[in-house]
Design a protein around this motif. Structure first.
Motif, PDB file in Angstrom:
ATOM      1  N   SER A  93       0.780  -1.238   0.000  1.00  0.00           N
ATOM      2  CA  SER A  93       0.000   0.000   0.000  1.00  0.00           C
ATOM      3  C   SER A  93       0.812   1.289   0.000  1.00  0.00           C
ATOM      4  CB  SER A  93      -0.942   0.008   1.213  1.00  0.00           C
ATOM      5  OG  SER A  93      -0.187  -0.138   2.418  1.00  0.00           O
ATOM      6  N   SER A  94       2.075   1.251   0.438  1.00  0.00           N
ATOM      7  CA  SER A  94       2.860   2.483   0.504  1.00  0.00           C
ATOM      8  C   SER A  94       4.255   2.287  -0.071  1.00  0.00           C
ATOM      9  CB  SER A  94       2.977   2.959   1.955  1.00  0.00           C
ATOM     10  OG  SER A  94       3.824   2.081   2.692  1.00  0.00           O
ATOM     11  N   GLU A  95       4.874   3.398  -0.481  1.00  0.00           N
ATOM     12  CA  GLU A  95       6.226   3.329  -1.033  1.00  0.00           C
ATOM     13  C   GLU A  95       7.212   2.851   0.027  1.00  0.00           C
ATOM     14  OE1 GLU A  95       7.688   6.694  -3.172  1.00  0.00           O
ATOM     15  OE2 GLU A  95       5.736   7.151  -4.070  1.00  0.00           O
ATOM     16  N   THR A  96       7.026   3.309   1.253  1.00  0.00           N
ATOM     17  CA  THR A  96       7.920   2.909   2.340  1.00  0.00           C
ATOM     18  C   THR A  96       7.868   1.402   2.557  1.00  0.00           C
ATOM     19  OG1 THR A  96       7.624   5.040   3.454  1.00  0.00           O
ATOM     20  CG2 THR A  96       8.471   3.210   4.777  1.00  0.00           C
ATOM     21  N   GLU A  97       6.665   0.866   2.562  1.00  0.00           N
ATOM     22  CA  GLU A  97       6.492  -0.576   2.738  1.00  0.00           C
ATOM     23  C   GLU A  97       7.111  -1.338   1.576  1.00  0.00           C
ATOM     24  OE1 GLU A  97       2.884  -3.805   3.577  1.00  0.00           O
ATOM     25  OE2 GLU A  97       2.417  -1.775   2.875  1.00  0.00           O
ATOM     26  N   PHE A  98       6.931  -0.807   0.358  1.00  0.00           N
ATOM     27  CA  PHE A  98       7.503  -1.470  -0.819  1.00  0.00           C
ATOM     28  C   PHE A  98       9.033  -1.468  -0.773  1.00  0.00           C
ATOM     29  CE2 PHE A  98       9.476  -1.089  -4.989  1.00  0.00           C
ATOM     30  CZ  PHE A  98       9.039  -2.251  -5.605  1.00  0.00           C
ATOM     31  N   LEU A  99       9.623  -0.325  -0.437  1.00  0.00           N
ATOM     32  CA  LEU A  99      11.086  -0.221  -0.414  1.00  0.00           C
ATOM     33  C   LEU A  99      11.684  -1.134   0.649  1.00  0.00           C
ATOM     34  CD1 LEU A  99      11.521   3.624  -0.951  1.00  0.00           C
ATOM     35  CD2 LEU A  99      12.012   1.793  -2.586  1.00  0.00           C
ATOM     36  N   ARG A 100      10.988  -1.274   1.772  1.00  0.00           N
ATOM     37  CA  ARG A 100      11.458  -2.197   2.816  1.00  0.00           C
ATOM     38  C   ARG A 100      11.400  -3.634   2.296  1.00  0.00           C
ATOM     39  NH1 ARG A 100       7.881  -1.144   6.443  1.00  0.00           N
ATOM     40  NH2 ARG A 100       8.995   0.650   7.301  1.00  0.00           N
ATOM     41  N   TRP A 101      10.292  -3.945   1.611  1.00  0.00           N
ATOM     42  CA  TRP A 101      10.152  -5.280   1.005  1.00  0.00           C
ATOM     43  C   TRP A 101      11.229  -5.508  -0.047  1.00  0.00           C
ATOM     44  CZ3 TRP A 101       9.467  -6.369  -4.155  1.00  0.00           C
ATOM     45  CH2 TRP A 101       9.181  -7.700  -4.479  1.00  0.00           C
ATOM     46  N   TYR A 102      11.524  -4.497  -0.854  1.00  0.00           N
ATOM     47  CA  TYR A 102      12.519  -4.620  -1.926  1.00  0.00           C
ATOM     48  C   TYR A 102      13.898  -4.951  -1.350  1.00  0.00           C
ATOM     49  CZ  TYR A 102      14.627  -3.671  -6.501  1.00  0.00           C
ATOM     50  OH  TYR A 102      15.287  -3.793  -7.714  1.00  0.00           O
ATOM     51  N   ASP A 103      14.259  -4.266  -0.268  1.00  0.00           N
ATOM     52  CA  ASP A 103      15.558  -4.528   0.362  1.00  0.00           C
ATOM     53  C   ASP A 103      15.624  -5.952   0.911  1.00  0.00           C
ATOM     54  OD1 ASP A 103      16.549  -2.046  -0.195  1.00  0.00           O
ATOM     55  OD2 ASP A 103      16.179  -1.211   1.801  1.00  0.00           O
ATOM     56  N   ASP A 104      14.527  -6.418   1.501  1.00  0.00           N
ATOM     57  CA  ASP A 104      14.502  -7.740   2.127  1.00  0.00           C
ATOM     58  C   ASP A 104      14.449  -8.875   1.100  1.00  0.00           C
ATOM     59  OD1 ASP A 104      14.593  -6.586   4.599  1.00  0.00           O
ATOM     60  OD2 ASP A 104      12.447  -6.777   5.001  1.00  0.00           O
ATOM     61  N   VAL A 105      13.584  -8.730   0.080  1.00  0.00           N
ATOM     62  CA  VAL A 105      13.321  -9.835  -0.848  1.00  0.00           C
ATOM     63  C   VAL A 105      14.209  -9.781  -2.085  1.00  0.00           C
ATOM     64  CG1 VAL A 105      11.568 -10.941  -2.287  1.00  0.00           C
ATOM     65  CG2 VAL A 105      10.949 -10.028  -0.035  1.00  0.00           C
ATOM     66  N   ILE A 106      14.314  -8.624  -2.711  1.00  0.00           N
ATOM     67  CA  ILE A 106      15.060  -8.512  -3.964  1.00  0.00           C
ATOM     68  C   ILE A 106      16.567  -8.388  -3.714  1.00  0.00           C
ATOM     69  CG2 ILE A 106      15.354  -7.209  -6.100  1.00  0.00           C
ATOM     70  CD1 ILE A 106      12.682  -8.708  -5.843  1.00  0.00           C
ATOM     71  N   LEU A 107      16.946  -7.535  -2.772  1.00  0.00           N
ATOM     72  CA  LEU A 107      18.374  -7.322  -2.504  1.00  0.00           C
ATOM     73  C   LEU A 107      18.889  -8.205  -1.367  1.00  0.00           C
ATOM     74  CD1 LEU A 107      18.592  -3.426  -2.865  1.00  0.00           C
ATOM     75  CD2 LEU A 107      19.082  -5.189  -4.574  1.00  0.00           C
ATOM     76  N   GLU A 108      17.967  -8.803  -0.610  1.00  0.00           N
ATOM     77  CA  GLU A 108      18.320  -9.701   0.496  1.00  0.00           C
ATOM     78  C   GLU A 108      19.305  -9.060   1.466  1.00  0.00           C
ATOM     79  OE1 GLU A 108      19.787 -13.215  -1.442  1.00  0.00           O
ATOM     80  OE2 GLU A 108      17.783 -13.954  -1.889  1.00  0.00           O
ATOM     81  N   LYS A 109      19.062  -7.772   1.763  1.00  0.00           N
ATOM     82  CA  LYS A 109      19.980  -7.048   2.637  1.00  0.00           C
ATOM     83  C   LYS A 109      19.967  -7.562   4.073  1.00  0.00           C
ATOM     84  CE  LYS A 109      20.287  -2.604   0.250  1.00  0.00           C
ATOM     85  NZ  LYS A 109      20.083  -1.136   0.365  1.00  0.00           N
ATOM     86  N   ASN A 110      18.822  -8.046   4.513  1.00  0.00           N
ATOM     87  CA  ASN A 110      18.706  -8.474   5.909  1.00  0.00           C
ATOM     88  C   ASN A 110      18.763  -9.988   6.074  1.00  0.00           C
ATOM     89  OD1 ASN A 110      18.351  -5.782   6.804  1.00  0.00           O
ATOM     90  ND2 ASN A 110      16.212  -5.856   6.137  1.00  0.00           N
ATOM     91  N   VAL A 111      19.186 -10.667   4.999  1.00  0.00           N
ATOM     92  CA  VAL A 111      19.289 -12.122   5.064  1.00  0.00           C
ATOM     93  C   VAL A 111      20.712 -12.514   5.472  1.00  0.00           C
ATOM     94  CG1 VAL A 111      19.168 -14.270   3.767  1.00  0.00           C
ATOM     95  CG2 VAL A 111      17.515 -12.446   3.322  1.00  0.00           C
ATOM     96  N   VAL A 112      20.825 -13.289   6.519  1.00  0.00           N
ATOM     97  CA  VAL A 112      22.132 -13.764   6.959  1.00  0.00           C
ATOM     98  C   VAL A 112      22.544 -14.926   6.067  1.00  0.00           C
ATOM     99  CG1 VAL A 112      23.458 -14.748   8.852  1.00  0.00           C
ATOM    100  CG2 VAL A 112      21.683 -13.048   9.325  1.00  0.00           C
ATOM    101  N   LYS A 113      23.644 -14.749   5.348  1.00  0.00           N
ATOM    102  CA  LYS A 113      24.090 -15.787   4.419  1.00  0.00           C
ATOM    103  C   LYS A 113      25.252 -16.580   4.997  1.00  0.00           C
ATOM    104  CE  LYS A 113      22.742 -13.350   0.201  1.00  0.00           C
ATOM    105  NZ  LYS A 113      23.191 -12.826  -1.112  1.00  0.00           N
TER     106      LYS A 113
END
Length: 257
Positions: A93-113
């Motif tokens: 619903s919001s750009e902020t929510e989308f950008l947070r999702w983008y970092d987590d899912v697309i860029l995997e910034k918060n995924v411990v590898k």
């Protein structure tokens, strides 16, 4: 164009194209399969070439990194992410929510590898991808095929056996293997290429970029190969493609290639 569009995989790229030309052709196919509102864009930088996603966010058209190199596998991953983005743009619903999702899912910034992958494990992943792929004739590879087994051994195996199987993947051991071949030779070029493949398969972007900086261009060639004069070559080319326009037995574009 009628009918359901073909599914883009590494194996569906035009057979007669090679190297960078084949990658660009594959990118064009993938761009045609992008979901509405999301596209793929080639980006070239000093460290290498990448695939980016472009889409409308709010009132602006944005271009964002998706963590994919400009390779056959990278383009395939970028297309999958394009579909994820298209779905998220409709559901969030919001750009902020989308950008947070983008970092987590697309860029995997918060995924411990877990980067502690041994060479043996990495090679197993490359081999699994090889057997899960297709031949240049777009046929599924058969593990029982002597030809396919021979290709794996001579394209990949002879170089991967130079790596310490139980050691964690690292740049130093890879370069020891690469430098065991004469720089400028075909073997040096091939060895460097399969090591980049290994780095990409395990998702080690930093290692891939370091290997991508190395000049693997072949400058040494065998001196016992046959040669042909330019005049003879041009005559041969003329003989091959100079056929009547109404002769439908031959595919002219394939003959030109």
């Amino acid at each position: 164009m009628s009918g359901k569009p073909k599914s883009v995989t590494v194996s569906t790229s035009t057979d007669y194209l090679i190297g960078y030309e084949r990658i660009l052709d594959y990118l064009k196919d993938a761009q045609k399969e992008c979901p509405k509102g999301v596209g793929l864009k080639k980006e070239s930088r000093a460290k290498g070439s990448y695939v980016q996603l472009q889409f409308k966010l709010g009132d602006k058209r944005v271009i964002k990194s998706c963590g994919c190199n400009l390779t056959m596998e990278g383009i395939t991953d970028a297309l999958k992410k394009a579909h994820l983005v298209a779905t998220a743009l409709e559901s969030l619903s919001s750009e902020t929510e989308f950008l947070r999702w983008y970092d987590d899912v697309i860029l995997e910034k918060n995924v411990v590898k877990n980067d502690l992958v041994t060479f043996g494990e990495a090679i197993a992943k490359v081999e699994a991808g090889y057997w899960d792929g297709y031949t240049k004739k777009r046929q599924k590879r058969d593990r029982d095929s002597a030809s396919a087994q021979n290709t794996w051994r001579h394209v990949y195996g002879i170089f991967y056996k130079l790596l310490p199987q139980d050691t964690i993947v690292n740049f130093t051991d890879i370069m020891t293997a690469v430098n065991s071949k004469e720089k400028g030779s075909k073997s040096y070029k091939s060895c460097l290429s399969v090591m980049k493949k290994l780095a990409e398969t395990v998702g080690d972007t930093r290692l891939y970029e370091e290997l991508n900086k190395i000049d693997g261009k072949q400058t040494i060639y065998r001196d016992d190969l046959q040669s042909v004069s330019i005049d003879d070559f041009l005559q041969l080319r003329k003989d091959v493609i100079d056929i009547p326009a109404n002769d439908k037995r031959y595919h002219l574009e394939s003959r030109k290639q």
